[in-house]
Design a protein around this motif. Structure first.
Motif, mmCIF file in Angstrom:
data_model
loop_
_atom_site.group_PDB
_atom_site.id
_atom_site.type_symbol
_atom_site.label_atom_id
_atom_site.label_comp_id
_atom_site.label_asym_id
_atom_site.label_seq_id
_atom_site.Cartn_x
_atom_site.Cartn_y
_atom_site.Cartn_z
ATOM 1 N N THR A 145 -12.297 17.832 0.902
ATOM 2 C CA THR A 145 -12.174 18.720 2.061
ATOM 3 C C THR A 145 -12.855 20.055 1.804
ATOM 4 O O THR A 145 -13.520 20.598 2.693
ATOM 5 C CB THR A 145 -10.684 18.944 2.418
ATOM 6 O OG1 THR A 145 -10.068 17.675 2.623
ATOM 7 C CG2 THR A 145 -10.544 19.779 3.666
ATOM 8 N N SER B 216 -15.734 21.239 4.199
ATOM 9 C CA SER B 216 -15.472 22.407 5.057
ATOM 10 C C SER B 216 -15.982 23.720 4.460
ATOM 11 O O SER B 216 -16.114 24.707 5.182
ATOM 12 C CB SER B 216 -13.969 22.533 5.320
ATOM 13 O OG SER B 216 -13.290 22.874 4.124
ATOM 14 N N ASP C 145 -14.310 25.645 2.660
ATOM 15 C CA ASP C 145 -13.235 26.603 2.878
ATOM 16 C C ASP C 145 -12.013 26.164 2.068
ATOM 17 O O ASP C 145 -11.504 25.052 2.261
ATOM 18 C CB ASP C 145 -12.901 26.673 4.376
ATOM 19 C CG ASP C 145 -11.816 27.674 4.701
ATOM 20 O OD1 ASP C 145 -11.663 28.664 3.946
ATOM 21 O OD2 ASP C 145 -11.121 27.477 5.714
ATOM 22 N N THR D 65 -8.741 25.535 4.262
ATOM 23 C CA THR D 65 -8.774 24.243 4.961
ATOM 24 C C THR D 65 -8.463 23.113 3.986
ATOM 25 O O THR D 65 -7.718 22.184 4.316
ATOM 26 C CB THR D 65 -10.138 24.026 5.634
ATOM 27 O OG1 THR D 65 -10.388 25.119 6.513
ATOM 28 C CG2 THR D 65 -10.187 22.731 6.416
ATOM 29 N N LYS E 204 -7.621 25.945 14.175
ATOM 30 C CA LYS E 204 -8.374 25.267 13.114
ATOM 31 C C LYS E 204 -7.420 24.696 12.058
ATOM 32 O O LYS E 204 -7.585 23.565 11.609
ATOM 33 C CB LYS E 204 -9.350 26.253 12.472
ATOM 34 C CG LYS E 204 -10.166 25.676 11.346
ATOM 35 C CD LYS E 204 -11.053 26.738 10.727
ATOM 36 C CE LYS E 204 -11.694 26.249 9.457
ATOM 37 N NZ LYS E 204 -12.407 27.294 8.737
ATOM 38 N N ALA F 278 -6.637 20.845 10.998
ATOM 39 C CA ALA F 278 -6.736 20.447 9.586
ATOM 40 C C ALA F 278 -5.442 19.782 9.122
ATOM 41 O O ALA F 278 -5.476 18.783 8.391
ATOM 42 C CB ALA F 278 -7.063 21.657 8.717
#
Length: 195
Positions: A22, A26, A28, A31, A136, A140
């Motif tokens: 992930t 992403s 991030d 996330t 968001k 997620a």
């Protein structure tokens, strides 16, 4: 069907890969953390086997009673509990409905106790703003929940396929032996002269 312990092992083995994958996709860290948390929660407590008296069901402890209506109306391994995406959607909506009922009860108590402080409209507005700000992260989290459920579905499918394959192999071997034995012609018995 895979046992609860095996589902747990699969969840723990896949968790680091879900987290790392992930983050790579992403780019991030937050996330990655949210998806991995959803995956872990789904794998251990929020998976498809809440429709039976399972390890996941027992982990709810004192709150497992909230899943009793869910178990009563959904047969085990039905499309609505073990279906791709739909199972996670139904479990999420069900849990949100239970939390909403609990929120209404607690809100009514708060309104009676603190009528000047507690305002329903303000609470609803705050929840709407939170939903918009953290959209968001909510998406997620749902992806993590679905990945946890998918690991469960796939483990059950693979386990069932392997058991069927093993069963076919074991049923074939005795049939071949029976054919060989029956295909031999019986030999006449020899008479032995005893004097």
């Amino acid at each position: 069907m895979t046992s609860g312990k095996n589902h747990d092992r699969i969840t723990w083995l896949c968790l680091p890969w879900i987290f790392i994958g992930t983050i790579i996709i992403s780019k991030d860290l937050l996330t990655g953390f949210v998806v991995a948390s959803g995956f872990l929660f789904s794998g251990l407590m929020f998976g498809p086997d809440l429709d039976i008296y399972s390890v996941q069901f027992k982990r709810w402890g004192y709150f497992k009673f909230i899943w009793l209506p869910y178990q009563k109306y959904l047969p085990h391994r039905s499309f609505f509990s073990h279906g791709f995406i739909i199972g996670t959607v139904i479990r999420s909506l069900y849990l949100c409905f239970i939390l909403l009922l609990l929120g209404i009860v607690l809100g009514a108590i708060a309104l009676i106790t603190f009528p000047q402080i507690w305002q329903w409209q303000q609470i609803i507005d705050n929840l709407t703003v939170i939903g918009e700000i953290y959209l968001k992260e909510i998406i997620a989290l749902f992806i993590g929940l679905e990945l946890g459920a998918m690991s469960h579905y796939l483990a059950d499918i693979i386990d069932s396929w392997l058991k069927k394959r093993r069963k076919k192999k074991t049923t074939r071997k005795p049939q071949r032996r029976i054919k060989k034995i029956t295909s031999k012609k019986p030999q006449p018995k020899r008479k032995v002269n005893r004097r």
